[in-house]
Design a protein around this motif. Structure first.
Motif, PDB file in Angstrom:
ATOM      1  N   PHE A  41      -0.870 -14.325  -1.203  1.00 46.05           N
ATOM      2  CA  PHE A  41      -0.425 -14.054  -2.560  1.00 46.05           C
ATOM      3  C   PHE A  41       0.203 -15.305  -3.159  1.00 46.05           C
ATOM      4  O   PHE A  41       0.533 -16.251  -2.452  1.00 46.05           O
ATOM      5  CB  PHE A  41       0.566 -12.891  -2.563  1.00 46.05           C
ATOM      6  N   LYS A  45       3.388 -15.189   0.483  1.00 45.99           N
ATOM      7  CA  LYS A  45       3.356 -14.130   1.497  1.00 45.99           C
ATOM      8  C   LYS A  45       1.919 -13.673   1.705  1.00 45.99           C
ATOM      9  O   LYS A  45       1.057 -13.884   0.861  1.00 45.99           O
ATOM     10  CB  LYS A  45       4.264 -12.989   1.094  1.00 45.99           C
ATOM     11  N   GLY A  47      -1.059 -10.731   3.420  1.00 49.57           N
ATOM     12  CA  GLY A  47      -1.452  -9.403   3.854  1.00 49.57           C
ATOM     13  C   GLY A  47      -2.781  -9.527   4.570  1.00 49.57           C
ATOM     14  O   GLY A  47      -3.565 -10.432   4.288  1.00 49.57           O
ATOM     15  N   THR A  55      -6.206  -2.208   5.704  1.00 52.39           N
ATOM     16  CA  THR A  55      -5.047  -3.084   5.834  1.00 52.39           C
ATOM     17  C   THR A  55      -4.383  -2.839   7.186  1.00 52.39           C
ATOM     18  O   THR A  55      -4.330  -1.712   7.663  1.00 52.39           O
ATOM     19  CB  THR A  55      -4.028  -2.825   4.710  1.00 52.39           C
ATOM     20  N   ARG A  57      -1.100  -4.258  10.013  1.00 48.83           N
ATOM     21  CA  ARG A  57       0.166  -4.980  10.195  1.00 48.83           C
ATOM     22  C   ARG A  57      -0.065  -6.210  11.062  1.00 48.83           C
ATOM     23  O   ARG A  57      -0.838  -6.199  11.997  1.00 48.83           O
ATOM     24  CB  ARG A  57       1.190  -4.098  10.881  1.00 48.83           C
ATOM     25  N   GLY A  76       5.312 -13.287   6.171  1.00 49.40           N
ATOM     26  CA  GLY A  76       5.512 -11.971   5.585  1.00 49.40           C
ATOM     27  C   GLY A  76       4.555 -10.957   6.193  1.00 49.40           C
ATOM     28  O   GLY A  76       3.789 -11.260   7.101  1.00 49.40           O
ATOM     29  N   ASP A  77       4.617  -9.751   5.699  1.00 52.16           N
ATOM     30  CA  ASP A  77       3.708  -8.678   6.125  1.00 52.16           C
ATOM     31  C   ASP A  77       3.559  -7.737   4.949  1.00 52.16           C
ATOM     32  O   ASP A  77       4.182  -6.693   4.888  1.00 52.16           O
ATOM     33  CB  ASP A  77       4.263  -7.958   7.350  1.00 52.16           C
ATOM     34  N   GLU A  78       2.759  -8.143   4.000  1.00 52.34           N
ATOM     35  CA  GLU A  78       2.622  -7.431   2.732  1.00 52.34           C
ATOM     36  C   GLU A  78       1.583  -6.318   2.803  1.00 52.34           C
ATOM     37  O   GLU A  78       0.604  -6.302   2.059  1.00 52.34           O
ATOM     38  CB  GLU A  78       2.282  -8.424   1.623  1.00 52.34           C
ATOM     39  N   ARG A  81       1.657  -4.048  -0.444  1.00 51.42           N
ATOM     40  CA  ARG A  81       1.130  -4.798  -1.593  1.00 51.42           C
ATOM     41  C   ARG A  81      -0.389  -4.899  -1.510  1.00 51.42           C
ATOM     42  O   ARG A  81      -1.089  -4.676  -2.496  1.00 51.42           O
ATOM     43  CB  ARG A  81       1.750  -6.185  -1.593  1.00 51.42           C
TER      44      ARG A  81
END
Length: 92
Positions: A41, A45, A47, A55, A57, A76-78, A81
């Motif tokens: 993003f 961060k 994903g 999606t 983790r 991060g771990d979006e 989002r």
């Protein structure tokens, strides 16, 4: 018949425009060696989406290898989002 084609074309154009708006939140996407994709993003961060399009983790700091052999570190771990982004793109 022509009316059906026009309606289908209009629907496709609307879907594509929605896709473009949502992807504006993503700076870039990178394919990994295992077939999954990491979305970065604009705020840096990330994903992750598995090779089946779901999606998943990923712990921050995890090292991943891209298709071209480069290594990147998860920031991060979006999940929420990215999930929101994927839902807005789905045709259902």
């Amino acid at each position: 018949m022509i009316k059906k084609i026009l309606v289908g074309t209009a629907g496709a154009m609307i879907a594509l425009s929605a896709f473009a708006v949502d992807m504006s939140k993503v700076d870039k996407s990178i394919e990994l060696k295992d077939g999954s994709t990491v979305y970065i993003f604009k705020d840096g961060k990330m994903g992750m989406e598995n090779k089946l399009g779901k999606t998943v983790r990923m712990k921050p700091g995890h090292v991943m290898e891209t298709k071209d052999g480069q290594r990147i570190i998860m920031v991060g771990d979006e999940v929420a989002r990215l999930e929101s982004l994927m839902r807005s793109q789905s045709p259902n």
